[in-house]
Design a protein around this motif. Structure first.
Motif, mmCIF file in Angstrom:
data_model
loop_
_atom_site.group_PDB
_atom_site.id
_atom_site.type_symbol
_atom_site.label_atom_id
_atom_site.label_comp_id
_atom_site.label_asym_id
_atom_site.label_seq_id
_atom_site.Cartn_x
_atom_site.Cartn_y
_atom_site.Cartn_z
ATOM 1 N N GLU A 32 4.182 3.588 7.343
ATOM 2 C CA GLU A 32 5.024 3.288 6.181
ATOM 3 C C GLU A 32 4.509 4.023 4.953
ATOM 4 O O GLU A 32 3.298 4.091 4.722
ATOM 5 N N ILE A 33 5.443 4.576 4.197
ATOM 6 C CA ILE A 33 5.124 5.133 2.879
ATOM 7 C C ILE A 33 5.894 4.295 1.866
ATOM 8 O O ILE A 33 7.124 4.183 1.963
ATOM 9 N N ASN A 81 9.340 2.621 6.695
ATOM 10 C CA ASN A 81 8.843 3.168 7.959
ATOM 11 C C ASN A 81 9.362 4.596 8.166
ATOM 12 O O ASN A 81 10.565 4.823 8.298
ATOM 13 N N VAL A 82 8.453 5.526 8.178
ATOM 14 C CA VAL A 82 8.821 6.938 8.330
ATOM 15 C C VAL A 82 9.402 7.193 9.715
ATOM 16 O O VAL A 82 10.342 7.973 9.880
ATOM 17 N N LEU A 83 8.836 6.523 10.725
ATOM 18 C CA LEU A 83 9.187 6.846 12.109
ATOM 19 C C LEU A 83 10.587 6.372 12.494
ATOM 20 O O LEU A 83 11.213 6.950 13.379
ATOM 21 N N PRO A 125 0.834 -1.212 0.000
ATOM 22 C CA PRO A 125 0.000 0.000 0.000
ATOM 23 C C PRO A 125 0.868 1.261 0.000
ATOM 24 O O PRO A 125 1.993 1.239 0.470
ATOM 25 N N LYS A 126 0.313 2.324 -0.545
ATOM 26 C CA LYS A 126 1.070 3.589 -0.563
ATOM 27 C C LYS A 126 1.340 4.039 0.874
ATOM 28 O O LYS A 126 2.436 4.456 1.204
ATOM 29 N N ILE A 127 0.289 3.962 1.700
ATOM 30 C CA ILE A 127 0.444 4.296 3.120
ATOM 31 C C ILE A 127 -0.061 3.122 3.946
ATOM 32 O O ILE A 127 -1.164 2.618 3.700
ATOM 33 N N ASP A 148 -5.018 0.996 12.657
ATOM 34 C CA ASP A 148 -4.485 0.174 11.565
ATOM 35 C C ASP A 148 -5.172 0.635 10.285
ATOM 36 O O ASP A 148 -6.408 0.677 10.220
ATOM 37 N N LEU A 149 -4.381 0.964 9.267
ATOM 38 C CA LEU A 149 -4.992 1.498 8.040
ATOM 39 C C LEU A 149 -4.092 1.219 6.839
ATOM 40 O O LEU A 149 -2.871 1.419 6.921
ATOM 41 N N ASP A 150 -4.667 0.764 5.745
ATOM 42 C CA ASP A 150 -3.946 0.630 4.482
ATOM 43 C C ASP A 150 -4.605 1.530 3.455
ATOM 44 O O ASP A 150 -5.827 1.477 3.278
#
Lengths: 286, 263
Positions: free
Chosen positions: B66-67, B71-73, B7-9, B28-30
């Motif tokens: 995640e982008i 993982n951005v964080l 997924p994009k995000i 939780d999200l895709d």
């Protein structure tokens, strides 16, 4: 995370803690002490935050990009648009010192020292301090209000989404502009302060222009002017730093921005006078 | 057997609390690439905080964001900046820079990337700004005005032009129709849909305007007390079968959601 449910279960199984019994009257003594302690800790925390803010802002000076347009705009705002208020303040202050000195010195027949006193007072103290206080009221407040408004209207967050570091864009150029513009203003304040004394002395106190100018240059050393300029650079840094810091950390809409603006001017004025004492002690005490 | 597309995000277990108030509670999200995703929810339900966590404006307490699978964080500051540069955002109140004219607002992101491979001059940036203003239905002469001279609807359009100017892969819209009349709201929604399609971007919009949600979104989810309580097609928002979502989308006083006057 596992710690959440575990904490909830553990909390369910623990008997409630009975409130601490203290003899009557003790709280009345301890409460003010606790409040004082909280206030001191809060002040220490804020001082630390300000120091970290300053360090980060200064570090961006050597990390490109540098925003020249913002810098030039701040330089003009501080250095050019503050000229009239600083010039008038210095001119009148120089005249007042000449009048007050004459009133005191004439009792001891040392009126000839007036030119010396005006020149030293203006270059060492009044030039930097008055220019600093005027700029703190005018520019420090404006910086705080502008950056504070940007904070509460999401403009600072918008900068981040547009590949721009807010500290680098908003704070660092203003700090450099403050450091460079204040000494320029103090040069103007020095000239006009001495001129104010000259006008009063020659028009009201019976000095001849030649004698006053000669006495001024005879009593003045280069270090008097240079230390005044060094003080001005420090004051410029403090004014810009506190204006930016209070604006950057403001919260809560228009009321928060107003409070930040007031805090910026008050803090800058107090710190400016405190640093004036420290620098005077450092350069002139011996 | 082929692997599922990344997924994009992708968000897992995202939590954020301000003091005792838990604003995000294990999200939780895709969001698949190219999808227009709408998140609805009442005021204070955590919608804006969720977007700001993804953008890096707020540091979450725990979880994964995640982008494109990264993982951005846990990324270092420089890498995080690169990841965030893929996102454009339209803020709720426009968040235009008061001190700059409209054209400079629109091309701000382009000018900010000068010296990082982008050699655009100010004259070119001004021309590009005029093109973007045209794309959102504004006359290029608007570029010379100050943001304070614009109406609310025009400010939203300029904000949209600024968000799409650097052709982001991901677009965020924070309550894009708040404060606008219904016709202007529909115009802004139309522009958003056009821009997202033209750029091929992945979009997340947060709103509590149901008409706007159905116009913008392919997929939708509802956030309540920091949790995603429903996810489905945006077209099904008014008839989701979830009593909480139905109460919210139809604006009923009575139902499982009780208005909290004070927490």
């Amino acid at each position: 995370m596992s710690s959440g449910p575990w904490r909830a279960r553990a909390a369910d199984n623990v008997a409630p803690v009975a409130p601490l019994r203290v003899p009557p009257g003790v709280n009345a003594v301890l409460d003010p002490v606790a409040a004082l302690g909280r206030a001191v800790l809060e002040r220490v925390r804020k001082s630390g935050m300000l120091a970290l803010f300053a360090l980060e802002a200064v570090s961006h000076l050597v990390r490109p990009p540098f925003y020249w347009r913002v810098f030039l705009s701040a330089l003009i705002e501080i250095g050019f648009f503050s000229l009239p208020v600083v010039a008038l303040t210095a001119l009148f202050s120089g005249g007042v010192i000449a009048l007050q000195s004459y009133a005191g010195f004439s009792q001891y027949h040392v009126q000839s020292a007036i030119a010396d006193v005006v020149a030293l007072s203006v270059t060492r103290e009044l030039g930097p301090v008055l220019a600093g206080l005027m700029v703190a009221g005018r520019v420090g407040a404006a910086m705080s209000a502008e950056i504070g408004t940007m904070r509460v209207t999401d403009q600072i967050d918008a900068l981040r989404t547009l590949s721009t570091h807010p500290m680098k864009y908003l704070v660092t150029p203003r700090l450099l502009a403050g450091v460079l513009a204040l000494p320029f203003l103090v040069v103007v304040a020095d000239i006009l302060g001495v001129m104010g004394g000259f006008i009063v002395a020659t028009s009201k106190l019976g000095f001849t222009p030649d004698a006053y100018i000669s006495a001024t240059f005879a009593g003045l050393a280069a270090s008097d002017v240079l230390v005044g300029l060094a003080k001005a650079a420090v004051f410029g840094f403090l004014i810009a730093l506190l204006g930016c810091y209070h604006g950057y950390t403001s919260r809560g809409g228009a009321e928060g921005v107003g409070a930040a603006t007031t805090a910026a001017v008050v803090a800058a004025s107090i710190l400016l006078l405190a640093f004036d004492y420290l620098l005077t002690d450092l350069f002139f005490a011996s | 057997m082929t692997a599922a597309p990344v997924p994009k995000i992708r968000i897992r277990g995202l939590t954020k609390a301000f003091g005792p108030k838990r604003v995000l509670d294990g999200i939780d999200l895709d969001v698949p690439t190219g999808t227009s995703f709408v998140i609805i929810g009442g005021s204070g339900s955590g919608k804006s905080v969720l977007l700001r966590c993804i953008l890096g404006l707020i540091e979450p307490d725990s979880g994964v964001i995640e982008i494109d699978g990264e993982n951005v964080l846990t990324a270092n500051a420089a890498r995080r900046e690169v990841l965030i540069e893929r996102i454009g955002m339209l803020f709720q109140n426009g968040a235009l820079f008061d001190s700059l004219p409209v054209w400079e607002n629109v091309s701000f992101g382009l000018l900010a990337k000068r010296g990082r491979g982008n050699r655009i001059t100010r004259a070119e940036a001004r021309t590009r700004a005029a093109t973007f203003l045209s794309q959102v239905g504004l006359d290029p002469s608007v570029g010379d005005l100050s943001p304070s001279e614009l109406s609310g609807g025009m400010q939203k359009r300029v904000g949209l032009a600024r968000a799409i100017a650097s052709r982001p892969e991901i677009l965020f819209f924070d309550e894009p129709t708040t404060g606008l009349d219904p016709i202007m709201g529909a115009v802004i929604d139309g522009l958003i849909v056009d821009c997202v399609k033209k750029l091929g971007s992945t979009a997340i919009a947060i709103t509590h305007d149901m008409a706007s949600a159905r116009r913008i979104g392919d997929e939708a989810a509802m956030l309540y007390r920091g949790k995603l309580i429903w996810q489905g097609r945006a077209a099904d928002l008014m008839d989701s079968g979830n009593p909480m979502v139905d109460q919210f989308t139809h604006g009923r006083r009575e139902g499982p959601i009780s208005m909290e006057l004070r927490r």
